[in-house]
Design a protein around this motif. Structure first.
Motif, PDB file in Angstrom:
ATOM      1  N   SER A  74      -8.664  16.117  -0.175  1.00  9.91           N
ATOM      2  CA  SER A  74      -8.485  17.173   1.007  1.00  9.91           C
ATOM      3  C   SER A  74      -8.217  16.424   2.154  1.00  9.91           C
ATOM      4  CB  SER A  74      -9.577  17.887   1.060  1.00  9.91           C
ATOM      5  OG  SER A  74     -10.104  18.498  -0.287  1.00  9.91           O
ATOM      6  N   LEU A  75      -6.984  16.930   2.821  1.00 12.10           N
ATOM      7  CA  LEU A  75      -6.615  16.171   3.954  1.00 12.10           C
ATOM      8  C   LEU A  75      -6.737  16.922   5.133  1.00 12.10           C
ATOM      9  CD1 LEU A  75      -3.154  14.762   2.571  1.00 12.10           C
ATOM     10  CD2 LEU A  75      -5.250  13.609   2.848  1.00 12.10           C
ATOM     11  N   SER A  76      -7.121  16.568   6.567  1.00 14.99           N
ATOM     12  CA  SER A  76      -7.506  17.118   7.668  1.00 14.99           C
ATOM     13  C   SER A  76      -6.313  17.629   8.453  1.00 14.99           C
ATOM     14  CB  SER A  76      -8.658  16.423   8.199  1.00 14.99           C
ATOM     15  OG  SER A  76      -8.100  15.221   8.590  1.00 14.99           O
ATOM     16  N   ASN A  77      -5.046  16.886   8.087  1.00 16.21           N
ATOM     17  CA  ASN A  77      -3.741  16.850   9.037  1.00 16.21           C
ATOM     18  C   ASN A  77      -2.637  16.787   8.086  1.00 16.21           C
ATOM     19  OD1 ASN A  77      -3.288  14.217   8.053  1.00 16.21           O
ATOM     20  ND2 ASN A  77      -4.509  13.334   9.884  1.00 16.21           N
ATOM     21  N   VAL A  78      -1.643  17.384   8.702  1.00 16.24           N
ATOM     22  CA  VAL A  78      -0.332  17.631   8.046  1.00 16.24           C
ATOM     23  C   VAL A  78       0.880  17.797   9.076  1.00 16.24           C
ATOM     24  CG1 VAL A  78      -0.447  20.265   8.364  1.00 16.24           C
ATOM     25  CG2 VAL A  78       0.867  19.273   6.317  1.00 16.24           C
ATOM     26  N   LEU A  79       1.794  17.239   8.711  1.00 17.30           N
ATOM     27  CA  LEU A  79       3.172  17.215   9.313  1.00 17.30           C
ATOM     28  C   LEU A  79       4.058  18.254   8.717  1.00 17.30           C
ATOM     29  CD1 LEU A  79       4.934  16.054  11.518  1.00 17.30           C
ATOM     30  CD2 LEU A  79       5.801  14.473   9.891  1.00 17.30           C
ATOM     31  N   LEU A  80       4.291  19.476   9.265  1.00 12.66           N
ATOM     32  CA  LEU A  80       4.798  20.579   8.926  1.00 12.66           C
ATOM     33  C   LEU A  80       6.201  20.655   9.449  1.00 12.66           C
ATOM     34  CD1 LEU A  80       4.895  23.140   7.169  1.00 12.66           C
ATOM     35  CD2 LEU A  80       3.975  24.343   9.275  1.00 12.66           C
ATOM     36  N   VAL A  81       7.324  20.733   8.638  1.00 13.17           N
ATOM     37  CA  VAL A  81       8.556  20.752   9.052  1.00 13.17           C
ATOM     38  C   VAL A  81       9.215  22.389   8.653  1.00 13.17           C
ATOM     39  CG1 VAL A  81      10.907  19.723   8.963  1.00 13.17           C
ATOM     40  CG2 VAL A  81       8.874  18.396   8.968  1.00 13.17           C
ATOM     41  N   GLY A 116      20.351  12.283  14.716  1.00  9.81           N
ATOM     42  CA  GLY A 116      19.290  12.801  15.308  1.00  9.81           C
ATOM     43  C   GLY A 116      18.403  13.537  14.019  1.00  9.81           C
ATOM     44  N   ARG A 117      18.747  13.188  12.886  1.00 15.55           N
ATOM     45  CA  ARG A 117      18.306  13.865  11.273  1.00 15.55           C
ATOM     46  C   ARG A 117      16.724  13.173  11.520  1.00 15.55           C
ATOM     47  NH1 ARG A 117      23.081  12.847   7.456  1.00 15.55           N
ATOM     48  NH2 ARG A 117      22.802  10.807   8.548  1.00 15.55           N
ATOM     49  N   LEU A 118      15.923  14.047  11.004  1.00 16.87           N
ATOM     50  CA  LEU A 118      14.590  13.685  10.561  1.00 16.87           C
ATOM     51  C   LEU A 118      14.411  13.030   9.177  1.00 16.87           C
ATOM     52  CD1 LEU A 118      11.535  13.708  11.691  1.00 16.87           C
ATOM     53  CD2 LEU A 118      11.364  15.903  10.516  1.00 16.87           C
ATOM     54  N   LEU A 119      13.741  11.964   9.101  1.00 16.47           N
ATOM     55  CA  LEU A 119      13.685  11.270   7.923  1.00 16.47           C
ATOM     56  C   LEU A 119      12.172  11.296   7.543  1.00 16.47           C
ATOM     57  CD1 LEU A 119      15.896   8.006   8.518  1.00 16.47           C
ATOM     58  CD2 LEU A 119      16.489   9.939   7.006  1.00 16.47           C
ATOM     59  N   LEU A 120      11.611  11.901   6.510  1.00 13.59           N
ATOM     60  CA  LEU A 120      10.335  11.838   6.101  1.00 13.59           C
ATOM     61  C   LEU A 120      10.273  11.011   4.677  1.00 13.59           C
ATOM     62  CD1 LEU A 120       9.411  15.663   6.525  1.00 13.59           C
ATOM     63  CD2 LEU A 120       8.858  13.700   8.005  1.00 13.59           C
ATOM     64  N   ASN A 160       0.934  -1.213   0.016  1.00 16.49           N
ATOM     65  CA  ASN A 160      -0.076  -0.001   0.121  1.00 16.49           C
ATOM     66  C   ASN A 160       0.883   1.177   0.038  1.00 16.49           C
ATOM     67  OD1 ASN A 160      -2.976  -0.706   0.260  1.00 16.49           O
ATOM     68  ND2 ASN A 160      -2.109  -1.792   1.936  1.00 16.49           N
ATOM     69  N   PRO A 161       0.450   2.280  -0.328  1.00 19.60           N
ATOM     70  CA  PRO A 161       1.123   3.481  -0.236  1.00 19.60           C
ATOM     71  C   PRO A 161       1.294   3.938   1.398  1.00 19.60           C
ATOM     72  CG  PRO A 161      -0.812   3.942  -1.706  1.00 19.60           C
ATOM     73  CD  PRO A 161      -0.878   2.685  -1.038  1.00 19.60           C
ATOM     74  N   ARG A 162       2.555   4.208   1.374  1.00 24.66           N
ATOM     75  CA  ARG A 162       3.047   4.356   3.024  1.00 24.66           C
ATOM     76  C   ARG A 162       3.595   5.921   3.281  1.00 24.66           C
ATOM     77  NH1 ARG A 162       0.834   0.216   5.756  1.00 24.66           N
ATOM     78  NH2 ARG A 162       0.879  -1.578   4.405  1.00 24.66           N
ATOM     79  N   SER A 163       3.101   6.533   4.520  1.00 24.40           N
ATOM     80  CA  SER A 163       4.023   7.698   4.735  1.00 24.40           C
ATOM     81  C   SER A 163       4.754   7.340   6.065  1.00 24.40           C
ATOM     82  CB  SER A 163       2.900   8.749   5.207  1.00 24.40           C
ATOM     83  OG  SER A 163       2.201   9.248   3.937  1.00 24.40           O
ATOM     84  N   MET A 164       5.954   7.366   6.274  1.00 26.08           N
ATOM     85  CA  MET A 164       6.777   7.144   7.485  1.00 26.08           C
ATOM     86  C   MET A 164       7.597   8.367   7.932  1.00 26.08           C
ATOM     87  SD  MET A 164       7.574   3.619   6.031  1.00 26.08           S
ATOM     88  CE  MET A 164       7.981   3.999   4.177  1.00 26.08           C
ATOM     89  N   VAL A 165       7.948   8.318   9.106  1.00 29.67           N
ATOM     90  CA  VAL A 165       8.938   9.183   9.657  1.00 29.67           C
ATOM     91  C   VAL A 165       9.771   8.546  10.579  1.00 29.67           C
ATOM     92  CG1 VAL A 165       7.204   9.982  11.588  1.00 29.67           C
ATOM     93  CG2 VAL A 165       8.884  11.449  10.914  1.00 29.67           C
ATOM     94  N   GLY A 166      10.957   8.938  10.513  1.00 33.04           N
ATOM     95  CA  GLY A 166      11.915   8.277  11.684  1.00 33.04           C
ATOM     96  C   GLY A 166      13.314   9.408  11.881  1.00 33.04           C
ATOM     97  N   VAL A 167      13.953   8.926  12.765  1.00 35.75           N
ATOM     98  CA  VAL A 167      15.000   9.557  13.258  1.00 35.75           C
ATOM     99  C   VAL A 167      16.232   8.810  13.136  1.00 35.75           C
ATOM    100  CG1 VAL A 167      16.401  10.554  15.121  1.00 35.75           C
ATOM    101  CG2 VAL A 167      13.981  10.822  14.979  1.00 35.75           C
ATOM    102  N   ARG A 175      16.784   4.549  13.131  1.00 29.94           N
ATOM    103  CA  ARG A 175      17.060   4.030  14.579  1.00 29.94           C
ATOM    104  C   ARG A 175      15.475   3.750  15.281  1.00 29.94           C
ATOM    105  NH1 ARG A 175      17.391   7.682  18.739  1.00 29.94           N
ATOM    106  NH2 ARG A 175      18.008   9.649  18.127  1.00 29.94           N
ATOM    107  N   GLU A 176      14.706   4.879  14.965  1.00 30.10           N
ATOM    108  CA  GLU A 176      13.421   4.850  15.284  1.00 30.10           C
ATOM    109  C   GLU A 176      12.521   5.243  14.103  1.00 30.10           C
ATOM    110  OE1 GLU A 176      12.311   4.172  18.628  1.00 30.10           O
ATOM    111  OE2 GLU A 176      14.184   4.327  19.647  1.00 30.10           O
ATOM    112  N   ALA A 177      11.329   4.556  14.010  1.00 28.62           N
ATOM    113  CA  ALA A 177      10.334   4.809  12.907  1.00 28.62           C
ATOM    114  C   ALA A 177       9.008   4.779  13.178  1.00 28.62           C
ATOM    115  CB  ALA A 177      10.889   4.068  11.500  1.00 28.62           C
ATOM    116  N   LEU A 178       8.141   5.453  12.588  1.00 28.77           N
ATOM    117  CA  LEU A 178       6.671   5.257  12.646  1.00 28.77           C
ATOM    118  C   LEU A 178       5.966   5.246  11.211  1.00 28.77           C
ATOM    119  CD1 LEU A 178       5.741   8.065  15.380  1.00 28.77           C
ATOM    120  CD2 LEU A 178       5.662   5.580  15.532  1.00 28.77           C
ATOM    121  N   ASN A 179       5.020   4.326  11.234  1.00 32.32           N
ATOM    122  CA  ASN A 179       3.902   4.183   9.985  1.00 32.32           C
ATOM    123  C   ASN A 179       2.875   5.287  10.402  1.00 32.32           C
ATOM    124  OD1 ASN A 179       3.174   2.918   7.449  1.00 32.32           O
ATOM    125  ND2 ASN A 179       1.484   2.614   8.728  1.00 32.32           N
TER     126      ASN A 179
END
Length: 98
Positions: A84-91, A19-23, A8-15, A52-56
């Motif tokens: 139309s999306l109701s949430n966003v991760l703004l960096v 300490g760098r952010l991975l989007l 499936n399409p996936r959106s993930m965030v990790g570090v 080293r840490e990640a979230l789906n």
């Protein structure tokens, strides 16, 4: 259960260790372009990128990456067009990071 084992399409965030952010956004459900990833495949991708840490996060047609300069930079999967999306991760970079 299907959304865990099927591609499936996936959106993930990790570090990573520095300490760098991975989007990460992975396209999917598009024959000839991308079938997406399972949860295990997403975990393996994040690990291969050094996380080293990640979230789906939310996936499917909600998996969209937008940048200031380029707009939408991936191929969202909804056949009806952009959602139309109701949430966003703004960096935003901080002053020290400029």
């Amino acid at each position: 259960y299907n959304w865990v084992v099927r591609g499936n399409p996936r959106s993930m965030v990790g570090v990573d260790d520095q300490g760098r952010l991975l989007l990460v956004v992975v396209d999917g459900r598009q024959v000839g372009w991308s079938s997406g990833l399972s949860i295990t495949g997403g975990a393996e991708l994040m690990k291969s990128l050094g996380a080293r840490e990640a979230l789906n996060l939310d996936g499917g047609g909600s998996s969209v990456m937008v940048t200031t300069g380029s707009g939408i930079v991936n191929r969202p999967s909804d056949t009806t067009g952009q959602r139309s999306l109701s949430n966003v991760l703004l960096v935003r970079p901080n002053a020290a990071g400029r």
